[in-house]
Each structure stands twice: as structure tokens, then as C-alpha cells.
Design a protein around this motif. Structure first.
Motif, short mmCIF file in Angstrom:
data_model
loop_
_atom_site.label_atom_id
_atom_site.label_comp_id
_atom_site.label_asym_id
_atom_site.label_seq_id
_atom_site.Cartn_x
_atom_site.Cartn_y
_atom_site.Cartn_z
N ARG A 20 -37.90 25.74 67.22
CA ARG A 20 -37.96 27.16 66.90
C ARG A 20 -38.66 27.38 65.55
O ARG A 20 -39.47 28.30 65.40
N THR A 21 -38.36 26.51 64.58
CA THR A 21 -39.00 26.63 63.26
C THR A 21 -40.50 26.42 63.37
O THR A 21 -41.29 27.14 62.74
N VAL A 22 -40.92 25.44 64.18
CA VAL A 22 -42.34 25.19 64.36
C VAL A 22 -43.03 26.41 64.96
O VAL A 22 -44.12 26.82 64.53
N VAL A 23 -42.40 27.04 65.95
CA VAL A 23 -42.98 28.23 66.59
C VAL A 23 -43.06 29.38 65.59
O VAL A 23 -44.08 30.08 65.51
N VAL A 24 -41.98 29.59 64.82
CA VAL A 24 -41.97 30.68 63.84
C VAL A 24 -43.07 30.49 62.80
O VAL A 24 -43.80 31.43 62.46
N VAL A 25 -43.20 29.27 62.27
CA VAL A 25 -44.23 29.00 61.26
C VAL A 25 -45.62 29.21 61.85
O VAL A 25 -46.50 29.80 61.21
N ALA A 26 -45.83 28.75 63.09
CA ALA A 26 -47.14 28.92 63.73
C ALA A 26 -47.47 30.40 63.90
O ALA A 26 -48.60 30.84 63.63
N LEU A 27 -46.49 31.20 64.32
CA LEU A 27 -46.73 32.63 64.50
C LEU A 27 -47.00 33.32 63.16
O LEU A 27 -47.85 34.21 63.07
N LEU A 28 -46.28 32.90 62.11
CA LEU A 28 -46.51 33.47 60.79
C LEU A 28 -47.91 33.14 60.28
O LEU A 28 -48.58 33.99 59.67
N ARG A 281 -34.90 32.34 57.08
CA ARG A 281 -33.70 31.71 57.64
C ARG A 281 -33.21 32.45 58.87
O ARG A 281 -32.73 31.84 59.83
N ARG A 282 -33.32 33.77 58.85
CA ARG A 282 -32.88 34.55 60.01
C ARG A 282 -33.84 34.38 61.19
O ARG A 282 -33.42 34.40 62.35
N LEU A 283 -35.13 34.24 60.91
CA LEU A 283 -36.09 34.05 62.00
C LEU A 283 -35.96 32.67 62.63
O LEU A 283 -36.01 32.52 63.86
N THR A 284 -35.80 31.64 61.81
CA THR A 284 -35.72 30.28 62.35
C THR A 284 -34.33 29.94 62.86
O THR A 284 -34.18 29.02 63.67
N ARG A 285 -33.31 30.65 62.37
CA ARG A 285 -31.90 30.37 62.71
C ARG A 285 -31.57 28.91 62.42
O ARG A 285 -30.82 28.26 63.16
N SER A 286 -32.16 28.42 61.36
CA SER A 286 -32.00 27.01 61.01
C SER A 286 -31.34 26.89 59.65
O SER A 286 -31.71 27.61 58.71
N PRO A 287 -30.35 26.00 59.51
CA PRO A 287 -29.78 25.76 58.18
C PRO A 287 -30.77 25.00 57.31
O PRO A 287 -31.81 24.53 57.78
N GLY A 288 -30.43 24.88 56.05
CA GLY A 288 -31.32 24.16 55.16
C GLY A 288 -32.25 25.11 54.43
O GLY A 288 -32.24 26.32 54.63
N PRO A 289 -33.11 24.58 53.59
CA PRO A 289 -33.95 25.42 52.71
C PRO A 289 -35.09 26.15 53.40
O PRO A 289 -35.61 27.13 52.86
N ASN A 290 -35.53 25.70 54.59
CA ASN A 290 -36.63 26.36 55.30
C ASN A 290 -37.85 26.54 54.39
O ASN A 290 -38.41 27.64 54.26
N LEU A 291 -38.29 25.46 53.76
CA LEU A 291 -39.35 25.56 52.76
C LEU A 291 -40.67 26.03 53.36
O LEU A 291 -41.32 26.93 52.81
N LEU A 292 -41.08 25.44 54.48
CA LEU A 292 -42.37 25.79 55.06
C LEU A 292 -42.36 27.22 55.59
O LEU A 292 -43.32 27.98 55.37
N ALA A 293 -41.28 27.61 56.27
CA ALA A 293 -41.19 28.97 56.80
C ALA A 293 -41.15 30.00 55.66
O ALA A 293 -41.77 31.06 55.76
N SER A 294 -40.45 29.68 54.58
CA SER A 294 -40.39 30.61 53.44
C SER A 294 -41.75 30.76 52.78
O SER A 294 -42.14 31.86 52.37
N THR A 295 -42.50 29.67 52.68
CA THR A 295 -43.84 29.72 52.10
C THR A 295 -44.76 30.60 52.95
O THR A 295 -45.47 31.47 52.43
N ALA A 296 -44.74 30.37 54.27
CA ALA A 296 -45.59 31.15 55.16
C ALA A 296 -45.18 32.62 55.16
O ALA A 296 -46.05 33.51 55.16
N LEU A 297 -43.88 32.89 55.13
CA LEU A 297 -43.43 34.27 55.15
C LEU A 297 -43.74 34.98 53.82
O LEU A 297 -44.09 36.17 53.81
N GLY A 298 -43.63 34.27 52.70
CA GLY A 298 -44.00 34.87 51.42
C GLY A 298 -45.45 35.30 51.40
O GLY A 298 -45.78 36.41 50.94
#
Length: 345
Positions: A20-28, A281-298
Motif C-alpha cells: 500500500r505504501t509503494v502504491v501511495v508513494v507512486a501515486l504521489l 500515515r493516514r494514506l499508507t495506514r502504516s506504522p513507523g515514520p513513513n519517511l518516503l511517503a512524507s517526503t513525497a507528500l511534502g
């Protein structure tokens, strides 16, 4: 139930991937690239998206190449790098403090960078490069001061946040004092800088940010697993073999550099560092820091905010920091209400 996959790299390093995190990051990434193309074509001289892509590929006419490559592309790249740096910095702060309010906006790093810039504008009368250097130094000095004041046999999350809030209030008062001592021209120049803007950014801002990202991002990624363990608490992380204070100090230093560099390049763009990690974190629904998703979303938040400001108010009329401040302020109120209902504050 969430499923993750472990992928082993050629060097023997095992990497855990959440589909799910991979898909979210790709879409972002797709979204921010599309928004960037539209933003490059937006302005007093509109350029269709296909012409933008053709020019970026080296097949545009001389006028389009000048407008895109010399004027608009550096601005967009600064926006991408600043947004990514703030998103990554916010994710680091919130993971280290284990607190959704643990962001550079709340902890006073942006205000510290602003103080450094104001000293260069009001007292020194420095150039744009000197103002950026002053902002960088101000952010770094504030980060060191917060760490030292929060130290008591280690640095713990709530103490870090409380000290940061106090430091933010103090530095904000200093900034107000500096503005009262400025003459009209310097005060106007300082006010424009303090709103946070991508206007007038060129390649001289792109390269330092890019070099900073190339150095810091791999370092932070390498410490992703220890950071995830730190979220379980110092005792648990130490029992699992993580050098707690050394890891925390290194990651705090990285996040301070990211915030200071972003503020030096674009001014204090508020609330991106606070909102990006929480939404990620809400988009990925994944625990942890979500560094890559946070970078892409920022990066996505900042580019979309700049695009919205230009489309709604015209180029150069509404700085992007005003848009992010309004959106982030509403989000902060919602977050406070949510945390209060959950009994966490």
C-alpha cells in the motif's frame, strides 16, 4: 491484516516493503510531477502542458526555453526540494518525539531561521545570499539550543516539544523586536521574506538544496529501522541493540539541517512539516515514520499550494506560505480536537 514483503538487495541488505505504501508513494510522485508541469506552464505567458514537456525534452523554441528553463523550472525545483525537505524533517521530528505536534513549526526552528534572516536584513543589511546564510545559521543555532535545553540524561519526546514551544515563543519575541528596530524599507523586505515564497527563485537556490538532499536523504534512509525502533520507546530500542542517544542526535541534526536549508531557500513556509507526515500515515495506514511517503507528500503539498495561489490570485500576488499557513492552521485545529477526544492531550 497488512502484508509486507521483504526484498533483499544485491549488497545483502533486507528491505521491508508495504504494497500500500509503494502504491501511495507512486501515486504521489505522479501527482506532483503532473502538478509541476501545469505549474511550469502557469503565469503571465501561459504554456500548454505538451509544449512544456516538449521544451523540457529539448525541442521547444527559444522563447519557451528561456521562460521554462531559466525562469520557471528553477522555481518549481526549489518548491519540490523545499516541500520534500520539510515533509522529511517533520516525519523525523514526529517519530523522535513520538508526538504528532513534534514538528519544526511548533518547535521553533522556523522562527530561529527567521531570526537569523532578520539579523542579516535589519542589522547587517545583507544581500539575498547573506540573508539565506543567516537563516541557515539561525535555524542550526536554534536546533542546538533546543537540544541542549531539553537534555536531561537523554532527550525525551514531550520535554523536547515543551522546550521547543518555549524556544519558539522566545524567538518570536526577538523577531518582533528586530522588526520594530528596522526602517521602513528593511521592515517591508523582512515582511515579504517572512511570508515564505517561491517568487524569484533561481538555480542558485536549487543546487545547494539538491546537494543537501543527496547527502542527507540516504543517511536518514539508512537509519530508518533504528528510527522505527525508537518509536517503541528508549528501553525497547536499547534492548534491541539501538544506540539510542547517538541515533536520536544524528537524526535530530539531519532534521534541523533539512528545515534550516528549506527556510533559507524559500523563507518560513509553515505547516508543511506538520501536516505531511500525518496525512502520509493516514494514506499508507502504516506504522513507523513513513519517511518516503512524507517526503513525497511534502513536495506535493507545496507544489499544489503554489499552483492554487497562482491560479486563484495570479502569479506573484499571493506567496505560497500564506496558502500553506491557512490550510495548515485549519489542520492543526482539527488535529488538536482529535487528539483531545482521544485523550492524548
Amino acid at each position: 491484516m497488512k502484508t509486507t514483503k521483504a526484498v533483499r538487495t544485491p549488497g545483502g541488505l533486507s528491505v521491508r516493503l508495504d504494497p500500500r505504501t509503494v502504491v501511495v508513494v507512486a501515486l504521489l510522485v505522479v501527482a506532483v510531477l503532473a502538478a509541476s508541469v501545469v505549474l511550469i506552464g502557469t503565469g503571465d505567458f501561459p504554456i500548454p502542458a505538451m509544449d512544456v514537456l516538449r521544451t523540457l525534452a529539448g525541442h521547444g523554441n527559444a522563447g519557451q526555453e528561456f521562460i521554462i528553463n531559466d525562469l520557471r523550472l528553477p522555481r518549481v525545483l526549489v518548491g519540490l526540494l523545499v516541500g520534500g525537505a520539510l515533509g522529511l524533517s517533520g516525519a523525523l521530528f514526529q517519530s523522535i518525539s513520538r508526538n504528532p505536534l513534534g514538528s519544526p513549526d511548533v518547535l521553533g526552528l522556523g522562527q530561529g531561521a527567521t531570526a537569523g534572516a532578520l539579523v542579516m536584513i535589519v542589522i547587517v543589511g545583507g544581500s539575498a545570499a547573506e540573508v539565506a546564510l543567516g537563516a541557515l545559521v539561525g535555524g542550526l543555532v536554534t536546533g542546538v539550543a533546543i537540544y541542549l535545553l531539553a537534555w536531561k540524561r537523554g532527550v525525551h519526546g514531550y520535554r523536547l516539544v515543551l522546550v521547543g514551544i518555549g524556544a519558539s515563543a522566545f524567538v518570536t519575541a526577538v523577531n518582533g523586536y528586530l522588526l520594530t528596530k528596522a526602517d521602513f524599507v528593511d521592515a517591508a523586505r523582512a515582511t515579504v521574506w517572512m511570508t515564505g515564497s517561491l517568487n524569484g527563485r533561481d538555480w542558485t537556490q536549487v543546487w545547494p538544496l539538491l546537494i543537501m538532499f543527496v547527502v542527507i536523504a540516504p543517511l536518514v534512509a539508512w537509519y530508518g529501522r533504528p528510527l522505527r525502533m525508537l518509536e517503541m520507546g528508549d528501553d525497547a530500542a536499547g534492548a534491541l541493540g539501538v544506540p539510542v542517544e547517538r541515533t536520536r542526535l544524528l537524526l535530530l541534526a539531519a532534521s534541523v539541517v533539512l528545515t534550516a536549508a528549506a527556510t533559507a531557500a524559500a523563507g518560513p513556509v509553515t505547516f508543511v512539516a506538520l501536516t505531511a507526515p500525518q496525512i502520509a500515515r493516514r494514506l499508507t495506514r502504516s506504522p513507523g515514520p513513513n519517511l518516503l511517503a512524507s517526503t513525497a507528500l511534502g513536495a506535493t503539498l507545496l507544489i499544489v499550494a503554489d499552483l492554487a495561489s497562482q491560479r486563484a490570485f495570479g502569479a506573484d500576488q499571493l506567496p505560497v506560505g500564506v496558502v500553506t499557513g491557512v490550510v495548515g492552521g485549519v489542520y492543526l485545529l482539527w488535529l488538536l480536537v482529535t487528539e483531545r477526544k482521544a485523550g492524548r492531550i
